[in-house]
Write a protein that holds these residues in place. Structure first.
Motif, PDB file in Angstrom:
ATOM      1  N   VAL A 177       0.657  -1.073  -0.164  1.00 23.94           N
ATOM      2  CA  VAL A 177      -0.144  -0.271   0.392  1.00 23.94           C
ATOM      3  C   VAL A 177       0.746   1.332  -0.256  1.00 23.94           C
ATOM      4  CG1 VAL A 177      -1.999   1.629   1.807  1.00 23.94           C
ATOM      5  CG2 VAL A 177      -1.689  -1.041   1.328  1.00 23.94           C
ATOM      6  N   SER A 178       0.692   2.068  -0.932  1.00 25.42           N
ATOM      7  CA  SER A 178       1.190   3.061  -1.360  1.00 25.42           C
ATOM      8  C   SER A 178       1.409   4.126  -0.018  1.00 25.42           C
ATOM      9  CB  SER A 178       0.761   3.985  -2.303  1.00 25.42           C
ATOM     10  OG  SER A 178      -0.498   4.903  -2.119  1.00 25.42           O
ATOM     11  N   PHE A 179       1.343   4.287   1.294  1.00 26.84           N
ATOM     12  CA  PHE A 179       1.198   5.107   2.344  1.00 26.84           C
ATOM     13  C   PHE A 179       2.316   4.300   3.492  1.00 26.84           C
ATOM     14  CE2 PHE A 179      -3.033   4.420   2.473  1.00 26.84           C
ATOM     15  CZ  PHE A 179      -3.532   4.161   3.370  1.00 26.84           C
ATOM     16  N   ALA A 180       1.725   3.582   3.287  1.00 24.74           N
ATOM     17  CA  ALA A 180       2.045   1.712   4.714  1.00 24.74           C
ATOM     18  C   ALA A 180       3.646   1.885   4.814  1.00 24.74           C
ATOM     19  CB  ALA A 180       1.357   1.110   4.244  1.00 24.74           C
ATOM     20  N   PRO A 181       3.995   1.653   6.091  1.00 25.09           N
ATOM     21  CA  PRO A 181       3.388   2.004   7.400  1.00 25.09           C
ATOM     22  C   PRO A 181       3.390   3.554   7.273  1.00 25.09           C
ATOM     23  CG  PRO A 181       5.559   1.457   7.475  1.00 25.09           C
ATOM     24  CD  PRO A 181       5.408   1.474   6.443  1.00 25.09           C
ATOM     25  N   SER A 182       2.249   3.688   8.128  1.00 23.99           N
ATOM     26  CA  SER A 182       2.073   5.177   8.558  1.00 23.99           C
ATOM     27  C   SER A 182       0.953   4.487  10.277  1.00 23.99           C
ATOM     28  CB  SER A 182       1.106   5.624   7.641  1.00 23.99           C
ATOM     29  OG  SER A 182       0.699   6.926   8.313  1.00 23.99           O
ATOM     30  N   THR A 183       2.048   5.512  11.336  1.00 20.36           N
ATOM     31  CA  THR A 183       1.376   5.241  12.266  1.00 20.36           C
ATOM     32  C   THR A 183       0.103   6.414  12.846  1.00 20.36           C
ATOM     33  OG1 THR A 183       3.099   7.449  12.828  1.00 20.36           O
ATOM     34  CG2 THR A 183       4.154   5.214  13.604  1.00 20.36           C
ATOM     35  N   ALA A 184       0.280   7.639  11.805  1.00 18.19           N
ATOM     36  CA  ALA A 184      -0.545   8.483  12.220  1.00 18.19           C
ATOM     37  C   ALA A 184      -2.414   7.598  11.157  1.00 18.19           C
ATOM     38  CB  ALA A 184      -0.276   9.478  11.192  1.00 18.19           C
ATOM     39  N   MET A 185      -1.964   7.288  10.115  1.00 17.84           N
ATOM     40  CA  MET A 185      -3.339   6.283   9.728  1.00 17.84           C
ATOM     41  C   MET A 185      -3.057   5.312  10.594  1.00 17.84           C
ATOM     42  SD  MET A 185      -4.430   7.647   6.099  1.00 17.84           S
ATOM     43  CE  MET A 185      -5.192   6.629   5.535  1.00 17.84           C
ATOM     44  N   ASP A 186      -2.733   4.414  11.506  1.00 16.47           N
ATOM     45  CA  ASP A 186      -3.307   3.627  12.280  1.00 16.47           C
ATOM     46  C   ASP A 186      -3.999   3.758  13.261  1.00 16.47           C
ATOM     47  OD1 ASP A 186      -2.025   1.376  10.282  1.00 16.47           O
ATOM     48  OD2 ASP A 186      -0.537   1.055  11.740  1.00 16.47           O
ATOM     49  N   ILE A 187      -3.720   4.782  13.491  1.00 16.85           N
ATOM     50  CA  ILE A 187      -4.616   5.476  14.527  1.00 16.85           C
ATOM     51  C   ILE A 187      -6.042   6.383  13.628  1.00 16.85           C
ATOM     52  CG2 ILE A 187      -4.520   7.942  16.582  1.00 16.85           C
ATOM     53  CD1 ILE A 187      -1.404   7.368  16.651  1.00 16.85           C
ATOM     54  N   LYS A 188      -5.491   6.957  13.420  1.00 15.17           N
ATOM     55  CA  LYS A 188      -7.077   7.872  12.836  1.00 15.17           C
ATOM     56  C   LYS A 188      -7.942   6.144  12.875  1.00 15.17           C
ATOM     57  CE  LYS A 188      -5.159  11.382  10.595  1.00 15.17           C
ATOM     58  NZ  LYS A 188      -4.677  12.445   9.132  1.00 15.17           N
ATOM     59  N   ALA A 189      -7.485   5.259  12.094  1.00 12.62           N
ATOM     60  CA  ALA A 189      -8.487   4.204  11.713  1.00 12.62           C
ATOM     61  C   ALA A 189      -9.341   3.591  13.051  1.00 12.62           C
ATOM     62  CB  ALA A 189      -7.628   3.049  11.107  1.00 12.62           C
ATOM     63  N   CYS A 190      -8.447   3.143  14.139  1.00 14.82           N
ATOM     64  CA  CYS A 190      -8.811   3.107  15.122  1.00 14.82           C
ATOM     65  C   CYS A 190      -9.192   4.303  15.713  1.00 14.82           C
ATOM     66  CB  CYS A 190      -7.585   2.547  16.347  1.00 14.82           C
ATOM     67  SG  CYS A 190      -6.642   1.589  15.579  1.00 14.82           S
ATOM     68  N   ALA A 191      -9.392   5.445  15.801  1.00 14.15           N
ATOM     69  CA  ALA A 191     -10.096   6.362  16.593  1.00 14.15           C
ATOM     70  C   ALA A 191     -11.478   6.184  15.830  1.00 14.15           C
ATOM     71  CB  ALA A 191      -9.625   7.721  16.230  1.00 14.15           C
ATOM     72  N   ALA A 192     -11.439   6.309  14.298  1.00 14.08           N
ATOM     73  CA  ALA A 192     -12.788   6.181  13.963  1.00 14.08           C
ATOM     74  C   ALA A 192     -13.520   5.180  13.870  1.00 14.08           C
ATOM     75  CB  ALA A 192     -12.364   6.025  11.986  1.00 14.08           C
ATOM     76  N   VAL A 193     -12.774   3.678  14.215  1.00 12.68           N
ATOM     77  CA  VAL A 193     -13.728   2.999  14.638  1.00 12.68           C
ATOM     78  C   VAL A 193     -14.571   2.614  16.031  1.00 12.68           C
ATOM     79  CG1 VAL A 193     -13.589   0.177  15.164  1.00 12.68           C
ATOM     80  CG2 VAL A 193     -12.624   0.796  13.101  1.00 12.68           C
ATOM     81  N   ARG A 194     -13.772   2.749  16.807  1.00 14.40           N
ATOM     82  CA  ARG A 194     -13.907   3.463  18.150  1.00 14.40           C
ATOM     83  C   ARG A 194     -15.018   3.975  17.999  1.00 14.40           C
ATOM     84  NH1 ARG A 194     -15.117  -0.113  21.844  1.00 14.40           N
ATOM     85  NH2 ARG A 194     -12.580  -0.094  23.322  1.00 14.40           N
TER      86      ARG A 194
END
Length: 384
Positions: A177-194
């Motif tokens: 995946v072009s932007f991976a790995p990305s700590t910022a994207m991981d955190i955003k995904a986790c926050a969105a799911v919560r």
């Protein structure tokens, strides 16, 4: 019950799961894939079965190890035979891999269960008849409407909760995946799911496994604020000291090791080092059902849970037999795929889930798989 034959049938089946250049599964156009069915036959005609990738049970592995060690032996001497195979791994671990050992040991358990007309989880101890499942997502992708953005993870999580799941584990984006790995994207995904599922759904993260210590700590601190249940494989698991450092610096449970070899021996070292709060082992990859049960007992002795890695009949047998496991991993799941549809080589799923999010342990003898032998016969490519 002496073992008289060990055979492998290679067959094709249709699938919409494709692997990217790093080996991660994603949805794609339907194509033919290959699977191997390992069969152990006793002198009285009883059979035990296990599915495995063809490269795991190659003809050389079957001839040099499985047949050499098992033919003519009593299948009920399963522990001795497993130990004998483990002995042959010395100097040959690149051939007799943990996954190969897992496959042949599963077939032995299936043979014993079918002979005794009992499900394997009952033979292992029979602790429970059902277990709550967590929905385990595929890795992130760049497919529009798939798992390409935090919002898409959130939308999919809402669908999983509506289906009955009381817990969800995210696999986030990894190369290519072009932007991976990305700590910022991981955190955003986790926050969105919560935010999407609310506070009462248990959430877990299985992160990109080559993050640095500082990157893993950044994500872990964010997960603490989001009240995630555990943090899994953010770093290379060969570095046990890195996990000991991470566990020391986080209040969220660190789970592991998942992919590390060494069976229960390496996991004992992780416990001693304080490298995890929850132990991890999978019946398909750590040396089999027996090795996973040893890890579960090790964890119990230290007051720890052992979360079993991966779905399928063997993992389900273990979680049905032990007390210190909270969840069954059901997946991998994606908005574009229907997990409820069994593969062509099975007549039904081994892990159907009810509307309350529970997977019920199979009552069929052996590992409980309802194998479509007719499909396999008509789509056979090779035998050895």
């Amino acid at each position: 019950m002496k073992i008289s034959a060990i055979d492998v049938t290679l067959f094709s089946y249709p699938t919409r799961r494709v692997s990217d250049s790093a080996g991660h599964s994603h949805p794609g156009a339907e194509t033919d894939a290959q699977m191997a069915l390992l069969t152990i036959t006793s002198e009285d005609g009883d059979c035990g079965y296990a599915f495995a990738p063809a490269e795991v049970v190659r003809s050389h592995v079957v001839n040099a190890f499985f047949r050499k060690v098992l033919i003519g032996q009593n299948a009920f001497d399963r522990e001795r035979l497993w130990q004998d195979l483990v002995h042959w791994q010395r100097g040959s671990a690149h051939q007799l891999t943990e996954r190969a050992l897992s496959a042949v040991e599963q077939a032995m358990w299936d043979l014993i269960g079918r002979k005794l007309k009992q499900p394997v989880h009952k033979l292992l101890g029979g602790y429970r008849e059902k277990i709550p499942a967590y929905g385990s997502t595929m890795c992130g992708d760049e497919l529009d409407g798939g798992l390409s953005t935090p919002d898409e993870y959130a939308q999919f999580a809402e669908k999983l909760v509506a289906r009955g799941y009381k817990a969800i584990k995210l696999h986030t984006w990894m190369p290519p995946v072009s932007f991976a790995p990305s700590t910022a994207m991981d955190i955003k995904a986790c926050a969105a799911v919560r935010e999407a599922v609310g506070p009462d759904i248990a959430l877990m993260l299985d992160g990109y496994h080559w993050y640095s210590r500082s990157e893993a700590l950044t994500i872990g601190k964010a997960l603490e604020k989001l009240n995630f249940a555990w943090f899994e494989e953010p770093m290379e698991e060969e570095s046990m000291s890195s996990y000991a450092w991470l566990a020391e610096n986080l209040s969220i449970d660190v789970l592991g090791p998942e992919s590390l070899g060494g069976k229960h021996h390496s996991r004992a070292d992780w416990v001693k080092a304080g490298a995890c709060d929850i132990l991890r082992a999978g019946a398909n990859g750590v040396g089999g059902i027996s090795a996973t049960m040893k890890v579960a007992s090790l964890a119990e002795a230290f007051g720890m849970d052992c979360e079993v890695h991966g779905n399928g009949a063997a993992s389900l047998a273990v979680v049905g037999a032990i007390r210190n496991c909270r969840w069954y991993e059901r997946g991998l799941l994606h908005p574009f795929l229907d997990y409820e549809q069994p593969p062509a080589y099975l007549n039904s799923l081994v892990d159907p889930m009810d509307s309350e999010g529970f997977v019920h342990l199979p009552t069929r003898p052996g590992l409980g798989e309802d194998i479509n032998f007719s499909w396999i016969e008509t789509h056979t490519l090779n035998r050895w």
